[in-house]
Write a protein that holds these residues in place. Structure first.
Motif, PDB file in Angstrom:
ATOM      1  N   VAL A  11      -2.664  -6.881   9.983  1.00  0.00           N
ATOM      2  CA  VAL A  11      -3.125  -8.233   8.939  1.00  0.00           C
ATOM      3  C   VAL A  11      -2.226  -8.212   8.933  1.00  0.00           C
ATOM      4  O   VAL A  11      -1.889 -10.072   8.361  1.00  0.00           O
ATOM      5  CB  VAL A  11      -3.773  -7.155   7.625  1.00  0.00           C
ATOM      6  N   GLN A  19      -1.280 -12.470   9.669  1.00  0.00           N
ATOM      7  CA  GLN A  19      -1.418 -13.140   7.864  1.00  0.00           C
ATOM      8  C   GLN A  19       0.422 -14.217   8.508  1.00  0.00           C
ATOM      9  O   GLN A  19      -0.083 -15.230   7.936  1.00  0.00           O
ATOM     10  CB  GLN A  19      -0.342 -12.005   7.058  1.00  0.00           C
ATOM     11  N   PHE A  53      -3.125  -4.534   1.559  1.00  0.00           N
ATOM     12  CA  PHE A  53      -3.663  -5.304   1.611  1.00  0.00           C
ATOM     13  C   PHE A  53      -5.164  -4.977   0.621  1.00  0.00           C
ATOM     14  O   PHE A  53      -5.564  -4.346   0.802  1.00  0.00           O
ATOM     15  CB  PHE A  53      -4.486  -6.021   3.488  1.00  0.00           C
ATOM     16  N   ARG A  65      -2.312 -10.384  -0.426  1.00  0.00           N
ATOM     17  CA  ARG A  65      -2.043 -10.170   1.077  1.00  0.00           C
ATOM     18  C   ARG A  65      -1.139  -9.785   1.282  1.00  0.00           C
ATOM     19  O   ARG A  65       0.087 -11.359   0.176  1.00  0.00           O
ATOM     20  CB  ARG A  65      -2.697 -10.700   1.549  1.00  0.00           C
TER      21      ARG A  65
END
Length: 246
Positions: free
Chosen positions: A159, A163, A195, A214
């Motif tokens: 993630v 991101q 997250f 996030r």
């Protein structure tokens, strides 16, 4: 009163959930140490496929864990471009690209990472389009969307890479599929690299969670040097950091 170590607190919850799943025969007996391959994963996948965000999604990223295989297969069956992390992110280009129009095997077979490894192109974030919908696995998750993985940290790194590359953001729907026994009432320990999920889907229900949380990207100070060295995509980025500035 002393504050509990977050890692110890997370491990306590993980073991409690693994024990609960084993006790209720809701996952295989060897569930400890894994993202649980829970009973009803196919039902949860079917329920997930009814979400408007899923129906609208054209590009999906999913974890390679066994309980999310039905979701990956559905995505391919429904014509979605699918990205799946290489197990343990062990390749220089850490994501498999699965184009449903070019599969040499059935969607169900392509959804198995060992099968995908035989034919899928591997890509890094600079070769990927923006992600519409992201599917992760969990050991435990609460109704605010705080989740715990199995403790290896791969999902957090995936993630963070996406991101940092601008491929996901607050508008990207992040969903986890779990057994109802994995949904925890109350608080769960949370750290800066974690997250949150936007939606929890179980075989029996859909739970909308709180506002998205996030990390901005890779939090280098929280990564162990051995972990960086073991993941080629991190190692290559770490080598570039002094030249690009800190």
């Amino acid at each position: 009163m002393p504050v509990a170590n977050p890692d110890e607190a997370k491990n306590e919850v993980r073991h409690r959930v693994w024990d609960l799943l084993a006790e209720h025969h809701a996952a295989p007996p060897d569930v400890h140490g894994s993202i649980p391959n829970f009973d009803g994963a196919e039902l949860a996948a079917a329920r997930l496929a009814e979400l408007p965000a899923w129906k609208q999604a054209r590009v999906v990223k999913a974890v390679p864990d066994k309980p999310q295989a039905p979701v990956r297969a559905l995505g391919l069956e429904q014509g979605k471009l699918l990205y799946v992390a290489v197990p343990k992110m062990a390749a220089a280009k850490p994501f498999y690209e699965l184009d449903p129009t070019k599969l040499p095997v059935s969607p169900a077979e392509a959804a198995v990472p060992k099968k995908a490894a035989a034919f899928a192109r591997t890509v890094d974030t600079d070769e990927m389009p923006p992600i519409d919908f992201l599917v992760c696995g969990s050991v435990a998750v609460n109704r605010r969307g705080v989740r715990l993985g199995k403790g290896a940290g791969y999902a957090d790194i995936e993630v963070a890479l996406l991101q940092e590359a601008g491929l996901i953001g607050d508008a990207t729907t992040i969903v986890t599929t779990v057994h109802d026994l994995q949904v925890i009432e109350g608080e769960l320990p949370e750290t800066s690299h974690d997250f949150s999920v936007d939606v929890i889907v179980t075989p029996t229900q859909v739970i909308e969670c709180g506002p998205p949380r996030r990390p901005a990207g890779i939090l280098w100070s929280e990564l162990d040097p051995a972990k960086i060295a073991a993941i080629p995509a991190l190692a290559s980025r770490a080598e570039q950091r002094p030249r690009s500035g800190r």
